[in-house]
Design a protein around this motif. Structure first.
Motif, PDB file in Angstrom:
ATOM      1  N   GLU A 139       0.836  -1.209   0.000  1.00  0.00           N
ATOM      2  CA  GLU A 139       0.000   0.000   0.000  1.00  0.00           C
ATOM      3  C   GLU A 139       0.863   1.248   0.000  1.00  0.00           C
ATOM      4  O   GLU A 139       0.556   2.230  -0.692  1.00  0.00           O
ATOM      5  CB  GLU A 139      -0.933  -0.006   1.212  1.00  0.00           C
ATOM      6  CG  GLU A 139      -1.808   1.235   1.347  1.00  0.00           C
ATOM      7  CD  GLU A 139      -2.759   1.448   0.173  1.00  0.00           C
ATOM      8  OE1 GLU A 139      -3.080   2.617  -0.116  1.00  0.00           O
ATOM      9  OE2 GLU A 139      -3.191   0.447  -0.455  1.00  0.00           O
ATOM     10  N   ALA A 140       1.969   1.223   0.752  1.00  0.00           N
ATOM     11  CA  ALA A 140       2.879   2.369   0.773  1.00  0.00           C
ATOM     12  C   ALA A 140       3.475   2.614  -0.609  1.00  0.00           C
ATOM     13  O   ALA A 140       3.686   3.765  -1.003  1.00  0.00           O
ATOM     14  CB  ALA A 140       3.983   2.144   1.798  1.00  0.00           C
ATOM     15  N   ALA A 141       3.738   1.550  -1.357  1.00  0.00           N
ATOM     16  CA  ALA A 141       4.276   1.705  -2.711  1.00  0.00           C
ATOM     17  C   ALA A 141       3.273   2.420  -3.605  1.00  0.00           C
ATOM     18  O   ALA A 141       3.636   3.316  -4.383  1.00  0.00           O
ATOM     19  CB  ALA A 141       4.637   0.343  -3.297  1.00  0.00           C
ATOM     20  N   VAL A 142       2.016   2.039  -3.514  1.00  0.00           N
ATOM     21  CA  VAL A 142       0.972   2.694  -4.306  1.00  0.00           C
ATOM     22  C   VAL A 142       0.911   4.172  -3.961  1.00  0.00           C
ATOM     23  O   VAL A 142       0.827   5.036  -4.848  1.00  0.00           O
ATOM     24  CB  VAL A 142      -0.392   2.016  -4.066  1.00  0.00           C
ATOM     25  CG1 VAL A 142      -1.509   2.803  -4.751  1.00  0.00           C
ATOM     26  CG2 VAL A 142      -0.372   0.579  -4.583  1.00  0.00           C
ATOM     27  N   ARG A 143       0.965   4.471  -2.675  1.00  0.00           N
ATOM     28  CA  ARG A 143       0.869   5.874  -2.245  1.00  0.00           C
ATOM     29  C   ARG A 143       2.127   6.661  -2.557  1.00  0.00           C
ATOM     30  O   ARG A 143       2.110   7.895  -2.536  1.00  0.00           O
ATOM     31  CB  ARG A 143       0.537   5.925  -0.756  1.00  0.00           C
ATOM     32  CG  ARG A 143      -0.812   5.280  -0.447  1.00  0.00           C
ATOM     33  CD  ARG A 143      -1.283   5.537   0.956  1.00  0.00           C
ATOM     34  NE  ARG A 143      -2.565   4.856   1.197  1.00  0.00           N
ATOM     35  CZ  ARG A 143      -3.463   5.256   2.091  1.00  0.00           C
ATOM     36  NH1 ARG A 143      -3.224   6.321   2.837  1.00  0.00           N
ATOM     37  NH2 ARG A 143      -4.584   4.582   2.251  1.00  0.00           N
ATOM     38  N   ALA A 144       3.229   5.965  -2.853  1.00  0.00           N
ATOM     39  CA  ALA A 144       4.450   6.635  -3.285  1.00  0.00           C
ATOM     40  C   ALA A 144       4.485   6.844  -4.793  1.00  0.00           C
ATOM     41  O   ALA A 144       5.480   7.329  -5.325  1.00  0.00           O
ATOM     42  CB  ALA A 144       5.670   5.831  -2.844  1.00  0.00           C
ATOM     43  N   GLY A 145       3.415   6.462  -5.480  1.00  0.00           N
ATOM     44  CA  GLY A 145       3.338   6.704  -6.919  1.00  0.00           C
ATOM     45  C   GLY A 145       3.673   5.512  -7.777  1.00  0.00           C
ATOM     46  O   GLY A 145       3.733   5.634  -9.004  1.00  0.00           O
ATOM     47  N   CYS A 146       3.911   4.348  -7.176  1.00  0.00           N
ATOM     48  CA  CYS A 146       4.179   3.157  -7.980  1.00  0.00           C
ATOM     49  C   CYS A 146       2.913   2.768  -8.739  1.00  0.00           C
ATOM     50  O   CYS A 146       1.842   2.622  -8.148  1.00  0.00           O
ATOM     51  CB  CYS A 146       4.619   2.004  -7.081  1.00  0.00           C
ATOM     52  SG  CYS A 146       4.879   0.455  -7.970  1.00  0.00           S
ATOM     53  N   ARG A 147       3.035   2.581 -10.033  1.00  0.00           N
ATOM     54  CA  ARG A 147       1.876   2.222 -10.857  1.00  0.00           C
ATOM     55  C   ARG A 147       2.112   0.946 -11.674  1.00  0.00           C
ATOM     56  O   ARG A 147       1.215   0.520 -12.397  1.00  0.00           O
ATOM     57  CB  ARG A 147       1.520   3.379 -11.803  1.00  0.00           C
ATOM     58  CG  ARG A 147       0.976   4.614 -11.069  1.00  0.00           C
ATOM     59  CD  ARG A 147      -0.334   4.292 -10.364  1.00  0.00           C
ATOM     60  NE  ARG A 147      -0.869   5.430  -9.630  1.00  0.00           N
ATOM     61  CZ  ARG A 147      -0.645   5.680  -8.340  1.00  0.00           C
ATOM     62  NH1 ARG A 147       0.131   4.854  -7.644  1.00  0.00           N
ATOM     63  NH2 ARG A 147      -1.171   6.712  -7.749  1.00  0.00           N
ATOM     64  N   TYR A 148       3.291   0.350 -11.518  1.00  0.00           N
ATOM     65  CA  TYR A 148       3.583  -0.878 -12.256  1.00  0.00           C
ATOM     66  C   TYR A 148       4.286  -1.860 -11.326  1.00  0.00           C
ATOM     67  O   TYR A 148       5.230  -1.500 -10.622  1.00  0.00           O
ATOM     68  CB  TYR A 148       4.467  -0.593 -13.478  1.00  0.00           C
ATOM     69  CG  TYR A 148       3.801   0.282 -14.501  1.00  0.00           C
ATOM     70  CD1 TYR A 148       3.070  -0.268 -15.551  1.00  0.00           C
ATOM     71  CD2 TYR A 148       3.892   1.675 -14.412  1.00  0.00           C
ATOM     72  CE1 TYR A 148       2.446   0.543 -16.479  1.00  0.00           C
ATOM     73  CE2 TYR A 148       3.266   2.488 -15.334  1.00  0.00           C
ATOM     74  CZ  TYR A 148       2.540   1.916 -16.366  1.00  0.00           C
ATOM     75  OH  TYR A 148       1.917   2.734 -17.281  1.00  0.00           O
ATOM     76  N   PHE A 149       3.813  -3.083 -11.345  1.00  0.00           N
ATOM     77  CA  PHE A 149       4.445  -4.149 -10.581  1.00  0.00           C
ATOM     78  C   PHE A 149       4.542  -5.387 -11.452  1.00  0.00           C
ATOM     79  O   PHE A 149       3.557  -5.800 -12.082  1.00  0.00           O
ATOM     80  CB  PHE A 149       3.653  -4.486  -9.321  1.00  0.00           C
ATOM     81  CG  PHE A 149       4.250  -5.644  -8.540  1.00  0.00           C
ATOM     82  CD1 PHE A 149       5.155  -5.407  -7.521  1.00  0.00           C
ATOM     83  CD2 PHE A 149       3.916  -6.962  -8.841  1.00  0.00           C
ATOM     84  CE1 PHE A 149       5.733  -6.470  -6.821  1.00  0.00           C
ATOM     85  CE2 PHE A 149       4.480  -8.031  -8.149  1.00  0.00           C
ATOM     86  CZ  PHE A 149       5.388  -7.777  -7.134  1.00  0.00           C
ATOM     87  N   GLY A 157      -3.161   1.602 -12.382  1.00  0.00           N
ATOM     88  CA  GLY A 157      -1.865   0.963 -12.548  1.00  0.00           C
ATOM     89  C   GLY A 157      -1.979  -0.399 -13.212  1.00  0.00           C
ATOM     90  O   GLY A 157      -3.073  -0.845 -13.587  1.00  0.00           O
ATOM     91  N   VAL A 158      -0.843  -1.057 -13.353  1.00  0.00           N
ATOM     92  CA  VAL A 158      -0.767  -2.342 -14.048  1.00  0.00           C
ATOM     93  C   VAL A 158      -0.045  -3.353 -13.169  1.00  0.00           C
ATOM     94  O   VAL A 158       1.047  -3.071 -12.645  1.00  0.00           O
ATOM     95  CB  VAL A 158      -0.032  -2.205 -15.391  1.00  0.00           C
ATOM     96  CG1 VAL A 158       0.190  -3.573 -16.029  1.00  0.00           C
ATOM     97  CG2 VAL A 158      -0.799  -1.290 -16.339  1.00  0.00           C
ATOM     98  N   PHE A 159      -0.655  -4.508 -13.001  1.00  0.00           N
ATOM     99  CA  PHE A 159      -0.030  -5.637 -12.323  1.00  0.00           C
ATOM    100  C   PHE A 159       0.120  -6.784 -13.317  1.00  0.00           C
ATOM    101  O   PHE A 159      -0.833  -7.128 -14.017  1.00  0.00           O
ATOM    102  CB  PHE A 159      -0.885  -6.105 -11.143  1.00  0.00           C
ATOM    103  CG  PHE A 159      -0.456  -7.432 -10.578  1.00  0.00           C
ATOM    104  CD1 PHE A 159       0.462  -7.483  -9.547  1.00  0.00           C
ATOM    105  CD2 PHE A 159      -0.955  -8.629 -11.083  1.00  0.00           C
ATOM    106  CE1 PHE A 159       0.885  -8.697  -9.024  1.00  0.00           C
ATOM    107  CE2 PHE A 159      -0.545  -9.848 -10.575  1.00  0.00           C
ATOM    108  CZ  PHE A 159       0.381  -9.889  -9.541  1.00  0.00           C
ATOM    109  N   VAL A 160       1.313  -7.363 -13.376  1.00  0.00           N
ATOM    110  CA  VAL A 160       1.533  -8.519 -14.236  1.00  0.00           C
ATOM    111  C   VAL A 160       2.260  -9.592 -13.443  1.00  0.00           C
ATOM    112  O   VAL A 160       3.349  -9.333 -12.900  1.00  0.00           O
ATOM    113  CB  VAL A 160       2.367  -8.169 -15.490  1.00  0.00           C
ATOM    114  CG1 VAL A 160       2.658  -9.433 -16.303  1.00  0.00           C
ATOM    115  CG2 VAL A 160       1.632  -7.159 -16.359  1.00  0.00           C
ATOM    116  N   GLN A 161       1.652 -10.778 -13.349  1.00  0.00           N
ATOM    117  CA  GLN A 161       2.403 -11.928 -12.858  1.00  0.00           C
ATOM    118  C   GLN A 161       3.124 -12.517 -14.053  1.00  0.00           C
ATOM    119  O   GLN A 161       2.505 -13.113 -14.942  1.00  0.00           O
ATOM    120  CB  GLN A 161       1.500 -12.968 -12.212  1.00  0.00           C
ATOM    121  CG  GLN A 161       2.300 -14.178 -11.726  1.00  0.00           C
ATOM    122  CD  GLN A 161       1.466 -15.184 -10.983  1.00  0.00           C
ATOM    123  OE1 GLN A 161       0.745 -14.850 -10.058  1.00  0.00           O
ATOM    124  NE2 GLN A 161       1.548 -16.449 -11.409  1.00  0.00           N
TER     125      GLN A 161
END
Length: 357
Positions: A14-24, A48-52
């Motif tokens: 959640e902290a990553a999202v709030r830091a502006g992370c939009r791709y994982f 954002g985009v999540f890819v396994q």
């Protein structure tokens, strides 16, 4: 702010999202699976985009591509998965691309086990992959600190155009604590990235690459990277606890430091002048802070969940002026307060004579 009870992996995500992370981009492995599980649901909610990915190798190369476009991007894994990512991490460092890599350490070597460990220390702070490169390495000791350091990790990655690793472990990833989450608007502070490959209409094309066939050019690039790594030393951080008059200083990071802190209190209750130094940045290592914390110490003990990896940097940064001893457990075992107090008693009986690992 309102505190929320969260599991470490989920709070970090959640902290990553709030830091502006939009791709994982990532691949499952215990004990970090809650990070991709959480982001698979959360990232689409913020566009954002999540890819396994099909493998850890594929995931880290997807990180390379997203970072090259200027996006805030991260991946996470544990020891065996981080090993598979090493070639890509070296490429990313060579191409000077910012990203965040999370390693929730587990026991090894090989597949090892799923219990917590700190045996990836060398891998994190010495480069890990091929070539002369470095990662900025942050080592939180609480879930709140994982949350707080996530925003700093992305900021440092952008500032230095370099991968930043958050080095946790299975304890921090799986335990629950109350945390204060940052506000939702941190993504507005993301700096501009004129070097990114966002299209070249109206400007000279940007080229992102880590291949230099001319050895003189490659040497020049390596020297440039070395200068950057030297500049990173100003980012070093450490925490001291009751070291003002400490004659014996414990040194530990992450979960091991939590145990060591309890030992300081127990030792003080017995009349022992014990203190704790906790490096928060493992690279750059907080050399000046360590030396200041140990200025009155007759002995130093590293408390670690590895076979004496941290001890090498502690000895080096103390310039071998103080005897440094080892107290640790491996394979998923955790040093106990009893283990550490027993080590302190042995040293007291030796009256400070040097003892090797």
């Amino acid at each position: 702010m309102v505190k929320v009870l969260m599991k470490g992996n989920e709070a970090l995500a959640e902290a990553a999202v709030r830091a502006g992370c939009r791709y994982f981009f990532g691949y499952p492995i215990t004990p970090q699976n809650e990070i991709p599980h959480y982001l698979a649901k959360r990232l689409p909610e913020v566009g954002g985009v999540f890819v396994q990915a099909e493998s850890e190798i594929a995931a880290i190369n997807m990180v390379y591509g997203a970072a090259g476009s200027g996006a805030r991007v991260m991946t996470s894994s544990s020891g065996p998965g981080i090993s598979l990512k090493q070639e890509g991490i070296s490429y990313i460092a060579g191409a000077e691309l910012p990203c965040v890599i999370v390693n929730m350490q587990r026991g090894g070597p090989g597949l090892g086990g799923i219990q917590p460990a700190q045996s990836d220390y060398f891998q994190a702070v010495k480069g890990g992959g091929h070539g002369d490169y470095r990662l900025l390495v942050l080592a939180p000791a609480t879930i709140q600190e994982m949350v707080d350091l996530m925003g700093k990790a992305f900021d440092l990655a952008d500032e230095y155009r370099n991968p930043v690793m958050i080095l946790g472990d299975g304890i921090l990833g799986q335990m629950m604590e109350a945390v204060e989450l940052p506000s939702e608007d941190l993504s507005l502070k993301i700096p501009s990235k004129p070097w990114a490959t966002t299209g070249a209409k109206g400007r000279t094309p940007n080229i992102i690459n880590s291949l230099y066939l001319d050895p003189l050019e490659l040497e020049k690039h390596n020297l440039h990277l070395r200068n950057k790594y030297e500049q990173m030393r100003q980012e070093s951080m450490g925490e001291t606890y009751k070291t003002e008059d400490a004659e014996l200083v414990l040194v530990g990071y992450g979960s091991a430091a939590r145990v060591a802190k309890a030992v300081v209190d127990q030792g003080r209750a017995r009349g022992l002048k014990v203190g704790l130094f906790r490096p928060i940045t493992l690279f750059p290592f907080p050399k000046d802070d360590l030396q200041k914390a140990c200025r009155q110490a007759n002995d130093v003990i590293t408390v670690e969940m590895s076979l004496g990896q941290l001890i090498e940097d502690v000895r080096y940064n103390l310039e071998f002026k103080v005897p440094v001893h080892y107290c640790g457990r491996v394979g998923g075992m955790i040093p106990t307060t009893r283990d550490i107090l027993a080590k302190i008693e042995v040293l007291a009986n030796l009256q400070g004579e040097g003892e090797k690992v």
